[in-house]
Structures are given as C-alpha cells and as structure tokens.
Design a protein around this motif. Structure first.
Motif, PDB file in Angstrom:
ATOM      1  N   UNK A  55      11.462   9.970 -13.740  1.00 58.62           N
ATOM      2  CA  UNK A  55      12.302   8.900 -12.780  1.00 58.62           C
ATOM      3  C   UNK A  55      11.200   9.184 -11.844  1.00 58.62           C
ATOM      4  N   UNK A  56      10.922   7.869 -11.491  1.00 57.94           N
ATOM      5  CA  UNK A  56      10.095   7.608 -10.275  1.00 57.94           C
ATOM      6  C   UNK A  56      10.978   7.260  -8.921  1.00 57.94           C
ATOM      7  N   UNK A  57      10.598   7.697  -7.869  1.00 56.36           N
ATOM      8  CA  UNK A  57      11.575   7.612  -6.809  1.00 56.36           C
ATOM      9  C   UNK A  57      10.590   6.582  -5.701  1.00 56.36           C
ATOM     10  N   UNK A  58      11.124   5.675  -5.109  1.00 52.81           N
ATOM     11  CA  UNK A  58      10.433   4.976  -4.364  1.00 52.81           C
ATOM     12  C   UNK A  58      11.308   4.635  -2.905  1.00 52.81           C
ATOM     13  N   UNK A  79       3.802   1.133 -14.480  1.00 51.36           N
ATOM     14  CA  UNK A  79       2.945   2.480 -13.687  1.00 51.36           C
ATOM     15  C   UNK A  79       1.774   2.001 -12.959  1.00 51.36           C
ATOM     16  N   UNK A  80       0.997   1.022 -13.745  1.00 49.37           N
ATOM     17  CA  UNK A  80      -0.302   0.469 -13.070  1.00 49.37           C
ATOM     18  C   UNK A  80       0.004  -0.169 -11.748  1.00 49.37           C
ATOM     19  N   UNK A 114      -1.753  -0.674  -0.430  1.00 46.78           N
ATOM     20  CA  UNK A 114      -2.869  -1.570  -1.258  1.00 46.78           C
ATOM     21  C   UNK A 114      -2.227  -2.434  -2.278  1.00 46.78           C
ATOM     22  N   UNK A 115      -1.031  -2.745  -2.008  1.00 46.94           N
ATOM     23  CA  UNK A 115      -0.440  -3.667  -2.876  1.00 46.94           C
ATOM     24  C   UNK A 115       0.635  -3.051  -4.208  1.00 46.94           C
ATOM     25  N   UNK A 116       0.406  -1.646  -3.993  1.00 45.81           N
ATOM     26  CA  UNK A 116       1.131  -0.875  -5.029  1.00 45.81           C
ATOM     27  C   UNK A 116       2.184  -0.271  -4.627  1.00 45.81           C
ATOM     28  N   UNK A 117       3.316  -0.113  -5.227  1.00 46.37           N
ATOM     29  CA  UNK A 117       4.326   0.611  -4.770  1.00 46.37           C
ATOM     30  C   UNK A 117       4.195   2.124  -4.727  1.00 46.37           C
ATOM     31  N   UNK A 118       4.684   2.625  -3.449  1.00 45.30           N
ATOM     32  CA  UNK A 118       4.591   4.178  -3.462  1.00 45.30           C
ATOM     33  C   UNK A 118       5.593   4.787  -4.055  1.00 45.30           C
ATOM     34  N   UNK A 120      12.773   3.781  -8.504  1.00 43.87           N
ATOM     35  CA  UNK A 120      11.640   2.594  -8.604  1.00 43.87           C
ATOM     36  C   UNK A 120      12.160   1.945 -10.107  1.00 43.87           C
ATOM     37  N   UNK A 121      12.435   0.587  -9.932  1.00 45.90           N
ATOM     38  CA  UNK A 121      12.724  -0.239 -10.930  1.00 45.90           C
ATOM     39  C   UNK A 121      11.812   0.065 -12.416  1.00 45.90           C
TER      40      UNK A 121
END
Length: 75
Positions: free
Chosen positions: A3-6, A49-50, A19-23, A43-44
């Motif tokens: 699981x990724x948390x944002x 991932x990229x 830089x345009x990428x979700x933390x 994170x949806x």
C-alpha cells in the motif's frame, strides 16, 4: 503490492507532488508523524509507480535514516 500512502493538499483533494510526481510512503504512521497534521490517503492504484516519488527521496529528507528512528528527531 504494498500500500502506498499519499498526502492530500490542505485545501483540496489534490495529492501533493514534487517535480510533478505524487509523494508517497509505504508507512502511514511514519508519514503522519513526519508531516504533522497531514491528511494521508491511499494512493490510487491508477497512478503508476513511475509517476510517484518516495518520501525518502525528497531533498529535504536526504539526511534521514529509514526506517525512521524517532529518537534521532528533536521535538
């Protein structure tokens, strides 16, 4: 898949980016502790991932050891 948390923005539902990428971070409790008061959400899965960047790779956290050791932090 882990699981990724944002982090949601303080006044919107937009996810914070660098830089345009979700933390993202894989540990919700660490993320909430480091970014006090942050609203964390999963994170949806539609965000590949990229198009993300791990919290640990942000310039302001380059001197932090992971996993976090709270005793290394001043409160």
């Amino acid at each position: 898949m882990t699981t990724r948390w944002a982090i949601e923005g303080p006044r919107s539902r937009d996810l914070l980016t660098h830089g345009g990428r979700v933390i993202v971070h894989d540990n919700r409790h660490e993320l909430e502790w480091v970014i006090a008061g942050a609203r964390t959400v999963q994170c949806p899965r539609s965000i590949p991932p990229e198009q993300t960047i791990g919290l640990r790779w942000l310039p302001q956290f380059e001197g932090v050891s992971w996993p976090l050791r709270r005793d290394e932090w001043r409160t």
